[in-house]
Motif scaffolding. Structure first.
Motif, mmCIF file in Angstrom:
data_model
loop_
_atom_site.group_PDB
_atom_site.id
_atom_site.type_symbol
_atom_site.label_atom_id
_atom_site.label_comp_id
_atom_site.label_asym_id
_atom_site.label_seq_id
_atom_site.Cartn_x
_atom_site.Cartn_y
_atom_site.Cartn_z
ATOM 1 N N ASN A 38 0.722 -1.177 0.002
ATOM 2 C CA ASN A 38 0.150 -0.073 -0.139
ATOM 3 C C ASN A 38 0.915 1.238 0.207
ATOM 4 O O ASN A 38 1.837 1.228 0.488
ATOM 5 N N GLY A 163 -9.451 0.097 -10.349
ATOM 6 C CA GLY A 163 -8.255 -0.725 -10.928
ATOM 7 C C GLY A 163 -8.089 -1.369 -12.199
ATOM 8 O O GLY A 163 -9.118 -1.522 -12.839
ATOM 9 N N ARG A 177 -4.541 -0.985 -8.025
ATOM 10 C CA ARG A 177 -5.949 -0.477 -7.705
ATOM 11 C C ARG A 177 -5.671 0.780 -6.775
ATOM 12 O O ARG A 177 -4.827 0.938 -5.935
ATOM 13 N N TYR A 178 -6.723 1.771 -7.177
ATOM 14 C CA TYR A 178 -6.814 3.056 -6.257
ATOM 15 C C TYR A 178 -8.029 3.055 -5.328
ATOM 16 O O TYR A 178 -9.029 2.977 -5.956
ATOM 17 N N PHE A 221 -3.184 3.746 -2.839
ATOM 18 C CA PHE A 221 -2.919 3.214 -4.199
ATOM 19 C C PHE A 221 -2.229 1.820 -3.649
ATOM 20 O O PHE A 221 -0.987 1.928 -2.711
#
Length: 229
Positions: A38, A163, A177-178, A221
């Motif tokens: 992360n 994402g 992925r955000y 993110f």
């Protein structure tokens, strides 16, 4: 005898049909595990927490599992549960001082996925995070201080995932992925009661002004590796 043979053939035929349906159904459902990194931050009036208006990235781990159900050739639906280390940090102009808001969540998400190709997909969907623990950590002149911050924060965090993922034929894949936080995670009700009890605080502020002064939303993110069984 003829009736017995016909009955046996009918039963075998039905069993073959059911077995084929079960096989097709099992091919639609896939289980998987994932792990990643992360890059977490926060927006809002975080100077109330960190002493400065701009936060910096807090690095953390993401570990979880998921179930993916194939709806069609182009669409699937993924249910996921993951442990996620989030928050925000700040190293002050004085390099000897650093503060970190370490927030750890159990995130539950339902994510529709669209497959551009058999391997590449894009995804967007809601996520609900349950706060497991929260710590304010300070480091100054080599000394470390830590305090519990969970009481200042809401127990849940609603957000949306956006994402993409790419999966190989051997089951391994990579995803980016955000996660955009939609709700204010600062516990306004708790701090409003604290404010009203403290006569030294600016009582003249309206409740809405006070709410906005303590707003904080998460943004994470992450990039992860996954394996589908």
């Amino acid at each position: 005898m003829k009736k017995l043979v016909l009955t046996a053939l009918a039963v075998c035929f039905c069993c073959m049909i059911n077995a084929q349906d079960d096989k097709q159904q099992s091919n639609k459902i896939r289980f998987g595990a994932k792990a990643g990194l992360n890059f977490a931050n926060a927006t809002g009036n975080i100077d109330r927490f960190l002493g400065e208006p701009d936060g910096e990235t807090r690095f953390g781990l993401l570990i979880g599992g998921f179930v993916d159900y194939k709806l069609s050739q182009k669409f699937s639906l993924q249910a996921e549960v993951a442990y996620s280390q989030e928050g925000v940090s700040k190293k002050h102009s004085d390099d000897d001082y650093e503060v970190i808001a370490a927030l750890n969540y159990l995130n539950v998400s339902i994510t529709p996925k669209y497959y551009v190709t058999d391997k590449l997909n894009f995804e967007v969907g809601p996520q609900l995070g349950f706060l497991l623990n929260a710590k304010f950590k300070e480091k100054q002149d080599g000394e470390r201080f830590e305090s519990d911050a969970k009481r200042f924060l809401t127990s849940t965090n609603l957000s949306v995932n956006i994402g993409a993922g790419y999966q190989l034929e051997n089951g391994f894949g990579v995803a980016a992925r955000y996660n955009l936080g939609l709700t204010d995670i600062y516990d306004f009700s708790f701090n409003l009661s604290e404010r009203k009890e403290n006569v030294t605080t600016s009582i003249k502020e309206s409740d809405e002004d006070f709410r906005q002064a303590f707003e904080m939303k998460t943004g994470v993110f992450n990039i992860s590796l996954f394996y589908t069984f």
